[in-house]
Design an enzyme around this catalytic site. Sequence first.
Site, PDB file in Angstrom:
ATOM      1  N   GLU A  36      42.546  34.406  41.977  1.00  0.00           N
ATOM      2  CA  GLU A  36      43.757  33.762  41.462  1.00  0.00           C
ATOM      3  C   GLU A  36      44.748  33.551  42.609  1.00  0.00           C
ATOM      4  O   GLU A  36      45.155  34.518  43.279  1.00  0.00           O
ATOM      5  CB  GLU A  36      44.381  34.616  40.344  1.00  0.00           C
ATOM      6  CG  GLU A  36      45.448  33.835  39.608  1.00  0.00           C
ATOM      7  CD  GLU A  36      45.946  34.527  38.336  1.00  0.00           C
ATOM      8  OE1 GLU A  36      45.206  35.355  37.769  1.00  0.00           O
ATOM      9  OE2 GLU A  36      47.075  34.223  37.932  1.00  0.00           O
ATOM     10  N   HIS A  54      53.655  29.375  41.957  1.00  0.00           N
ATOM     11  CA  HIS A  54      52.207  29.198  41.814  1.00  0.00           C
ATOM     12  C   HIS A  54      51.732  27.887  42.410  1.00  0.00           C
ATOM     13  O   HIS A  54      50.606  27.764  42.820  1.00  0.00           O
ATOM     14  CB  HIS A  54      51.839  29.162  40.324  1.00  0.00           C
ATOM     15  CG  HIS A  54      51.667  30.512  39.724  1.00  0.00           C
ATOM     16  ND1 HIS A  54      50.840  30.746  38.655  1.00  0.00           N
ATOM     17  CD2 HIS A  54      52.197  31.705  40.034  1.00  0.00           C
ATOM     18  CE1 HIS A  54      50.897  32.014  38.332  1.00  0.00           C
ATOM     19  NE2 HIS A  54      51.720  32.615  39.156  1.00  0.00           N
TER      20      HIS A  54
END
Length: 428
Positions: free
Chosen positions: A79, A374
Site C-alpha cells: 500500500e 495518498h
Amino acid sequence: MGTAKKFYQLSWANRLTTLIDQGIITPAQAKILKQQANNQLLGDQQIENYLTDYHLPQGVAWHYLIDGQQYLAPMVTEEPSVIAASSHGAGLIAQSGGFKTKIGPHILWGQIILEQITNQQQLKQQLLTQKPQLLAVADQAHPSLKKRGGGTRLLRVRSLNDQLLSIDLGIDTQAAMGANMVNSMLEAVAKYLRQQLGSQVLMSILSNLADECLATATCQLPVELLTKGSFSGRQTAKKIALAAHVAQIDPYRAATHNKGIMNGVDAVTIAMGNDWRAIESAAHAYAARDGQYRGLSHWSLSADQQFLQGELTLPLPVGFVGGSIKIVPLVQLNQQLAQIKEVSDLEKLLVCVGLAQNLAALLALVTEGIQRGHMQLQLRSTALAAGAKITEVAEVVQQLQAQGQTDLTSAQLILQKIRKNGDHNDRI
Ligand code: NDP
C-alpha cells in the site's frame, strides 16, 4: 488436473513442467516463476506445492522513540502511503517525548472443548479439583518451555451452553508465538481427559483472542504541533478526539479506523516473519470484546486542553523465535534493523506503530482529507498499471496531476501521447 493429487510429490522443476504440459501456464510464464524463486530448497521446506516467491516491497519507517530508545520499523506492504504515514505519525510523537509502553505477560490461551455434558456443575468441580494434574500433563508435553521459565499459568472452565464446556489453559510461551507448542500441550491434556475422566472432547486448539498478551502504547502531543492549514492545533486535536469517539460508537467507522491501525502493524509483523493472520484475528476479536465492534485506540484532550493524549492496546501474541523466523534470513536482518532484541521489544514496536499510523490517518482525515497525501504515491501506481515504464512514470504522474483526472484510462491516454511525441521527436 489429473496429476494434482500427487503434485506435492513432484520436484519443483517437474511441478512447473506439469503446469506447462497441461496448458495452464506458458513456458514464458514458467520462466517468470523460476526467476522469482529466491530459494527453491527453502520454499519447498516451508510450504506444500511450492512454485515461487511472491515479492512485496519492503521499506523502513523512521522516528520511533519508544521508552527513550530509538527503533526503526521495517515494513512490508504494497500500500503506497503506509510507510510515509507511519514515519510522519511517529515523528510527531517523537517531537513530543516519544511513546510510553506497558507490556503484559506473554500468555496464549488454548481451548479444550468438551461436548455431551450431562452434569455441568459436577464436571466443572471435578476439572477444577484436577487443576494441578491437568497443568502438569500440559507442561510435560513440552518440557523445554518450563525449563525456559514458561509453561502453564492459568486454567479456567467456561460454560458455552448446557452441553458444551471450554477448558481454557493460559500458557506462557516465552519468546515464541507458541501456537504449535500450545496445540501439542492441549492435545496431551485432551488425551488425559478422555482416558482418565472419560470426557467427550470435541476439539483442542489455541485461541487467537490473546487477551492475556496485551501491549499498550500511550503518547501525549502539545496541541500546537497539530496546527494544520487553517485549523488551530486545538481545533485539530478536538477533531481527532471526536473522530476516535465515532469509532467507539459506530462499527462501520471502527472497521476502517482499525484497518488503518493494522496497515502498520501487519507491515511490521510480516517483516518480522510472524503470522499476521493471527495478529489480525486477535486485534479484531479484541475490538469486539464487549459485544460491539469498536475502535482499538482512544484519543482525548487533557483537562487543560494543552495536550492530545493517545492510547492503544493490542493483543500481540508474536514470536521472536519459532515458525519461519530463524529460517528466513531477511527476518533476522529485519530484527537487527529494527534494533529489537527480544519479544517484548517487538510487542513495543508493533503497538507504537499502530498508534502512529492511527494518528497520521486521523490527522489527515480531519484536516485536508486522506486523498491528498495518498495521491502522489497512488498516481505512481496508476501510471504503472497503465503500462508506464519506470522512466515514464514521473511524466505520466505530472500530467495526471496537471489535468486533474486521475483514472486509469486518462493515464493510458497520457502514456500513448507521451510515446507518440517521443516517436515524433526521435524522427526529427
Ligand atoms: P514453533 O513450533 O517453531 O515453536 C517454537 C520453537 O522455538 C520451539 O522449537 C522452541 O524450542 C524454540 N525456542 C527457542 N528459544 C525459545 C524461547 N526462548 N522461548 C520459546 N521457544 C523457544 O513455533 P510456535 O509454537 O511459536 O508456533 C508458531 C507457528 O504456528 C506460526 O508459524 C503460526 O503460523 C503457526 N500456527 C498458528 C495457528 C493460529 O494462529 N491459530 C495455528 C497453528 C499454527 P523447543 O522445542 O526446544 O522448546
